[in-house]
Design a protein around this motif. Structure first.
Motif, PDB file in Angstrom:
ATOM      1  N   ALA A   9      11.822  12.632   3.452  1.00  0.00           N
ATOM      2  CA  ALA A   9      11.216  11.595   4.308  1.00  0.00           C
ATOM      3  C   ALA A   9      11.112  12.055   5.766  1.00  0.00           C
ATOM      4  CB  ALA A   9      12.026  10.308   4.225  1.00  0.00           C
ATOM      5  N   LYS A  10      12.190  12.640   6.272  1.00  0.00           N
ATOM      6  CA  LYS A  10      12.225  13.052   7.676  1.00  0.00           C
ATOM      7  C   LYS A  10      11.109  14.064   7.974  1.00  0.00           C
ATOM      8  CE  LYS A  10      14.569  13.705  11.664  1.00  0.00           C
ATOM      9  NZ  LYS A  10      13.371  14.163  12.349  1.00  0.00           N
ATOM     10  N   GLU A  11      10.969  15.014   7.030  1.00  0.00           N
ATOM     11  CA  GLU A  11       9.954  16.067   7.197  1.00  0.00           C
ATOM     12  C   GLU A  11       8.546  15.467   7.264  1.00  0.00           C
ATOM     13  OE1 GLU A  11       8.830  19.782   4.507  1.00  0.00           O
ATOM     14  OE2 GLU A  11      10.992  19.402   4.622  1.00  0.00           O
ATOM     15  N   LYS A  12       8.290  14.482   6.385  1.00  0.00           N
ATOM     16  CA  LYS A  12       6.960  13.860   6.362  1.00  0.00           C
ATOM     17  C   LYS A  12       6.719  13.078   7.657  1.00  0.00           C
ATOM     18  CE  LYS A  12       3.645  11.267   3.801  1.00  0.00           C
ATOM     19  NZ  LYS A  12       3.260  10.604   2.578  1.00  0.00           N
ATOM     20  N   ILE A  13       7.738  12.379   8.110  1.00  0.00           N
ATOM     21  CA  ILE A  13       7.614  11.612   9.365  1.00  0.00           C
ATOM     22  C   ILE A  13       7.256  12.548  10.518  1.00  0.00           C
ATOM     23  CG2 ILE A  13       9.040  10.394  11.096  1.00  0.00           C
ATOM     24  CD1 ILE A  13      10.380   8.989   8.648  1.00  0.00           C
ATOM     25  N   ASP A  14       7.904  13.717  10.544  1.00  0.00           N
ATOM     26  CA  ASP A  14       7.653  14.681  11.625  1.00  0.00           C
ATOM     27  C   ASP A  14       6.213  15.205  11.605  1.00  0.00           C
ATOM     28  OD1 ASP A  14      10.204  14.345  12.491  1.00  0.00           O
ATOM     29  OD2 ASP A  14      11.003  16.184  11.589  1.00  0.00           O
ATOM     30  N   GLN A  15       5.578  15.117  10.431  1.00  0.00           N
ATOM     31  CA  GLN A  15       4.176  15.596  10.327  1.00  0.00           C
ATOM     32  C   GLN A  15       3.168  14.604  10.905  1.00  0.00           C
ATOM     33  OE1 GLN A  15       3.571  16.299   6.174  1.00  0.00           O
ATOM     34  NE2 GLN A  15       4.951  18.052   6.144  1.00  0.00           N
ATOM     35  N   TYR A  16       3.625  13.359  11.168  1.00  0.00           N
ATOM     36  CA  TYR A  16       2.690  12.319  11.632  1.00  0.00           C
ATOM     37  C   TYR A  16       3.160  11.676  12.943  1.00  0.00           C
ATOM     38  CZ  TYR A  16       0.320  12.695   7.172  1.00  0.00           C
ATOM     39  OH  TYR A  16      -0.395  13.164   6.097  1.00  0.00           O
ATOM     40  N   PRO A  17       3.361  12.485  14.000  1.00  0.00           N
ATOM     41  CA  PRO A  17       3.864  11.894  15.260  1.00  0.00           C
ATOM     42  C   PRO A  17       2.876  10.914  15.884  1.00  0.00           C
ATOM     43  CG  PRO A  17       3.182  14.191  15.592  1.00  0.00           C
ATOM     44  CD  PRO A  17       3.104  13.926  14.117  1.00  0.00           C
ATOM     45  N   VAL A  21       5.998   7.346  16.176  1.00  0.00           N
ATOM     46  CA  VAL A  21       6.008   7.956  17.515  1.00  0.00           C
ATOM     47  C   VAL A  21       7.230   8.865  17.694  1.00  0.00           C
ATOM     48  CG1 VAL A  21       5.962   7.479  19.989  1.00  0.00           C
ATOM     49  CG2 VAL A  21       4.816   5.921  18.397  1.00  0.00           C
ATOM     50  N   ALA A  22       6.958  10.132  18.043  1.00  0.00           N
ATOM     51  CA  ALA A  22       8.041  11.090  18.295  1.00  0.00           C
ATOM     52  C   ALA A  22       8.493  10.947  19.753  1.00  0.00           C
ATOM     53  CB  ALA A  22       7.538  12.509  18.028  1.00  0.00           C
ATOM     54  N   LEU A  82      -0.077   3.202   6.698  1.00  0.00           N
ATOM     55  CA  LEU A  82      -0.781   3.424   7.966  1.00  0.00           C
ATOM     56  C   LEU A  82      -1.729   4.623   7.854  1.00  0.00           C
ATOM     57  CD1 LEU A  82      -1.281   2.691  10.883  1.00  0.00           C
ATOM     58  CD2 LEU A  82       0.903   3.706  11.498  1.00  0.00           C
ATOM     59  N   ILE A  83      -1.306   5.662   7.141  1.00  0.00           N
ATOM     60  CA  ILE A  83      -2.181   6.819   6.925  1.00  0.00           C
ATOM     61  C   ILE A  83      -3.451   6.345   6.207  1.00  0.00           C
ATOM     62  CG2 ILE A  83      -2.448   8.996   5.643  1.00  0.00           C
ATOM     63  CD1 ILE A  83       0.624   9.406   6.080  1.00  0.00           C
ATOM     64  N   GLU A  84      -3.259   5.484   5.218  1.00  0.00           N
ATOM     65  CA  GLU A  84      -4.410   5.014   4.445  1.00  0.00           C
ATOM     66  C   GLU A  84      -5.311   4.101   5.289  1.00  0.00           C
ATOM     67  OE1 GLU A  84      -3.795   4.040   0.491  1.00  0.00           O
ATOM     68  OE2 GLU A  84      -5.626   2.840   0.359  1.00  0.00           O
ATOM     69  N   ALA A  85      -4.697   3.202   6.067  1.00  0.00           N
ATOM     70  CA  ALA A  85      -5.495   2.214   6.816  1.00  0.00           C
ATOM     71  C   ALA A  85      -6.011   2.784   8.139  1.00  0.00           C
ATOM     72  CB  ALA A  85      -4.655   0.965   7.067  1.00  0.00           C
ATOM     73  N   ASP A  86      -5.320   3.788   8.670  1.00  0.00           N
ATOM     74  CA  ASP A  86      -5.696   4.455   9.926  1.00  0.00           C
ATOM     75  C   ASP A  86      -6.041   3.441  11.028  1.00  0.00           C
ATOM     76  OD1 ASP A  86      -6.140   6.547  11.628  1.00  0.00           O
ATOM     77  OD2 ASP A  86      -8.236   6.792  11.057  1.00  0.00           O
ATOM     78  N   LEU A  87      -5.059   2.617  11.376  1.00  0.00           N
ATOM     79  CA  LEU A  87      -5.294   1.549  12.346  1.00  0.00           C
ATOM     80  C   LEU A  87      -4.957   2.018  13.762  1.00  0.00           C
ATOM     81  CD1 LEU A  87      -3.584  -1.159  10.166  1.00  0.00           C
ATOM     82  CD2 LEU A  87      -6.009  -1.147  10.807  1.00  0.00           C
ATOM     83  N   PRO A  88      -5.896   1.868  14.717  1.00  0.00           N
ATOM     84  CA  PRO A  88      -5.616   2.329  16.076  1.00  0.00           C
ATOM     85  C   PRO A  88      -4.582   1.458  16.801  1.00  0.00           C
ATOM     86  CG  PRO A  88      -7.735   1.202  15.984  1.00  0.00           C
ATOM     87  CD  PRO A  88      -7.244   1.302  14.576  1.00  0.00           C
ATOM     88  N   ASN A  89      -4.349   0.230  16.297  1.00  0.00           N
ATOM     89  CA  ASN A  89      -3.461  -0.716  17.000  1.00  0.00           C
ATOM     90  C   ASN A  89      -2.109  -0.881  16.313  1.00  0.00           C
ATOM     91  OD1 ASN A  89      -4.738  -1.993  14.822  1.00  0.00           O
ATOM     92  ND2 ASN A  89      -4.545  -4.028  15.754  1.00  0.00           N
ATOM     93  N   LEU A  90      -1.700   0.105  15.509  1.00  0.00           N
ATOM     94  CA  LEU A  90      -0.370   0.033  14.885  1.00  0.00           C
ATOM     95  C   LEU A  90       0.346   1.372  14.996  1.00  0.00           C
ATOM     96  CD1 LEU A  90       1.858  -1.314  13.181  1.00  0.00           C
ATOM     97  CD2 LEU A  90       0.530  -0.775  11.126  1.00  0.00           C
ATOM     98  N   ARG A  91       1.609   1.311  15.430  1.00  0.00           N
ATOM     99  CA  ARG A  91       2.476   2.483  15.457  1.00  0.00           C
ATOM    100  C   ARG A  91       3.824   2.087  14.848  1.00  0.00           C
ATOM    101  NH1 ARG A  91      -1.668   4.054  16.921  1.00  0.00           N
ATOM    102  NH2 ARG A  91      -2.212   5.653  18.455  1.00  0.00           N
ATOM    103  N   LEU A  92       4.589   3.103  14.463  1.00  0.00           N
ATOM    104  CA  LEU A  92       5.913   2.876  13.879  1.00  0.00           C
ATOM    105  C   LEU A  92       6.960   3.588  14.714  1.00  0.00           C
ATOM    106  CD1 LEU A  92       4.809   3.611  10.190  1.00  0.00           C
ATOM    107  CD2 LEU A  92       5.204   1.345  11.194  1.00  0.00           C
ATOM    108  N   LEU A  93       8.148   3.017  14.722  1.00  0.00           N
ATOM    109  CA  LEU A  93       9.281   3.658  15.415  1.00  0.00           C
ATOM    110  C   LEU A  93      10.443   3.733  14.447  1.00  0.00           C
ATOM    111  CD1 LEU A  93       9.969   2.286  19.012  1.00  0.00           C
ATOM    112  CD2 LEU A  93       8.790   4.355  18.307  1.00  0.00           C
ATOM    113  N   ASN A  94      10.977   4.927  14.231  1.00  0.00           N
ATOM    114  CA  ASN A  94      12.092   5.129  13.314  1.00  0.00           C
ATOM    115  C   ASN A  94      13.386   5.186  14.136  1.00  0.00           C
ATOM    116  OD1 ASN A  94      13.024   7.849  11.042  1.00  0.00           O
ATOM    117  ND2 ASN A  94      13.526   5.690  10.975  1.00  0.00           N
ATOM    118  N   VAL A  95      13.814   4.010  14.617  1.00  0.00           N
ATOM    119  CA  VAL A  95      14.991   3.941  15.499  1.00  0.00           C
ATOM    120  C   VAL A  95      15.836   2.717  15.147  1.00  0.00           C
ATOM    121  CG1 VAL A  95      13.744   5.073  17.409  1.00  0.00           C
ATOM    122  CG2 VAL A  95      13.840   2.567  17.313  1.00  0.00           C
TER     123      VAL A  95
END
Ligand code: SAM
Length: 213
Positions: A9-17, A21-22, A82-95
């Motif tokens: 999971a971590k590796e995949k998350i790092d591929q989509y900053p 958000v990184a 989110l990858i599928e929907a590709d929405l400009p107004n949505l981001r995720l935070l893994n914190v």
């Protein structure tokens, strides 16, 4: 909540900053740079697999959304959506929500959603509940004056505790439903847990509370 460990999971998350958000601390006080506009920002604390945030972002393109989730093995499903929907107004935070003030400055956030938050029923775990007074202070530190919390749950104990906690903190109760799915409210967007629990016949509680202006 029991979470199955997914070592990749971590590796995949790092591929989509651009989606998860990184180094989010660099955007404290300037989230508009990430979204490229000054639209209001609504966050869901404990977003889980992200169904609610994704559907809200599709329905309301004039609002920016951010789903905050502690576990990488859970947020990975929100990332797939989110990858599928590709929405400009949505981001995720893994914190961890405990650290919100590291990533957001006062006035960064306009609204907080709490949906089916973990109930932590034991008294000694009260501080972990996302409606505990320390969290209410944290939300106040990052939100605009007059910002709102919108809260849904099927857990009566957590709902009653949260109403008390909101009231003791001095929040204004704007809306409360003790049987939300049988109310006249229109346009509800369901979360994963909401679908699961309402299918089992659980009653859904919902409230909206507001900080002073
Ligand atoms: N909101 C989603 C829904 O309604 O379907 C998920 C609900 S689930 C019961 C609660 C989620 O909150 C879990 O995914 C959990 O990992 C997350 N969570 C709990 N405490 C958190 C914290 N301190 N920071 C970030 N996420 C947290």
């Amino acid at each position: 909540m029991r979470v199955r460990h997914k070592p990749w999971a971590k590796e995949k998350i790092d591929q989509y900053p651009q989606y998860v958000v990184a180094n989010p601390e660099q955007y404290k006080g300037k989230w508009h740079e990430v979204f490229g506009n000054n639209h209001p920002l609504h966050i869901e604390v404990g977003t889980g697999k992200g169904q609610f945030m994704t559907e809200m972002a599709k329905a309301n393109p004039g609002i920016n959304y951010m789903g905050i989730e502690l576990y990488d093995s859970v947020i990975i499903t929100a990332l797939d959506r989110l990858i599928e929907a590709d929405l400009p107004n949505l981001r995720l935070l893994n914190v961890n929500a405990n650290d919100l003030a590291k990533y957001f400055a006062k006035n960064d956030v306009d609204q907080v959603y709490l949906n089916f938050s973990d109930p932590w029923p034991k008294g000694r775990h009260e501080k972990r509940r996302l409606t505990y007074k320390d969290f209410l202070k944290l939300y106040e530190e990052i939100m605009v004056d007059g910002g709102e919390i919108h809260f849904k749950t099927d857990n009566q104990g957590l709902f009653e505790y949260s109403l008390m906690s909101f009231s003791k903190y001095g929040l204004l109760l704007k809306y409360v439903s003790l049987d939300f799915h049988n109310s006249e409210y229109e346009g509800n967007i369901m979360t994963e847990y909401e679908e699961k629990f309402s299918e089992k016949g659980h009653r859904i509680y919902r409230c909206e509370v507001k900080y002073p202006n």
